[in-house]
Design an enzyme around this catalytic site. Sequence first.
Site, PDB file in Angstrom:
ATOM      1  CB  CYS A 106      -0.944   0.016   1.203  1.00  0.00           C
ATOM      2  SG  CYS A 106      -0.093  -0.009   2.800  1.00  0.00           S
ATOM      3  CB  CYS A 107       2.249   3.313   1.842  1.00  0.00           C
ATOM      4  SG  CYS A 107       2.468   2.566   3.460  1.00  0.00           S
ATOM      5  N   GLY A 108       5.041   3.222   1.005  1.00  0.00           N
ATOM      6  CA  GLY A 108       6.472   3.057   1.208  1.00  0.00           C
ATOM      7  C   GLY A 108       6.950   3.561   2.542  1.00  0.00           C
TER       8      GLY A 108
END
Length: 265
Positions: A106-108
């Site tokens: 979903c994200c970093g």
Amino acid sequence: MNKDVSLGQPIVRYEDGKLFNTTDQYVTEFPLTIMVNGEEFATVICSPTNLEELVIGFLASEGAILKRDELKSVLIDDSKGFAHVELNKDLGDRFQYSTKRMIASCCGKSREFYFQNDAAIAKTSMSKITLTPMQIINMMTRLQSASHIYQETGGLHNAAISDGLTFFVHRQDIGRHNALDKLYGFCIQRHITVRDKVLIFSGRISSEILIKAAKIGVGVILSKSAPTTLAVTLANDLNITAVGFIRNGGFNIYSHPERIIDSEQ
């Protein structure tokens, strides 16, 4: 061999006042553990396609490699979910004592070196590319028409690199960072210079995505969505043209508008 990026599964759907059985396409989440010089580096949750490109682009984004020549070998064992990478160098102290990381799809923000390491790797763009409004609109239209799996599942991020006329590469992934890492890996593998190229992206231009674009080295990023305030600040600082809200024949230019020329010449 790459696994399926989506699979048909039975579901129960409600529509027109009725419940009924049908099938739907689910996107596949695939955990890939990256081993570098025999040591566990990170586990990336991704779509199971173009995994060698993903690994190379991810390592470059993390600063573990700078160019293709630093790679001795990359072996993907997707049956076990491992990527075995041998480098022609040591990783160095900066990575030696790092904790094992799980990079979610979903994200970093789980990245250990977010901002500190990013600042050292991100490049200030020296791109001389210019684009016309119709080139911008046509590139976004092409990206959306090429994203057939997104149209089936609604669950993948899409990205491409272009010179304004031709798409050099188009990639999809459940993780927005992964989609860009696949592009980066493709370019590194083939020694493609990206300074005067354009990054076309289906998602929002966040600060992380802007930094990723700077690491790849492009001078222009296009998105159908809006950027964040920090992304615009970074785009101005890094000399990157950020264009968003590309839809219905229009768009907004948020930074360095000099690269967009109001002419079809």
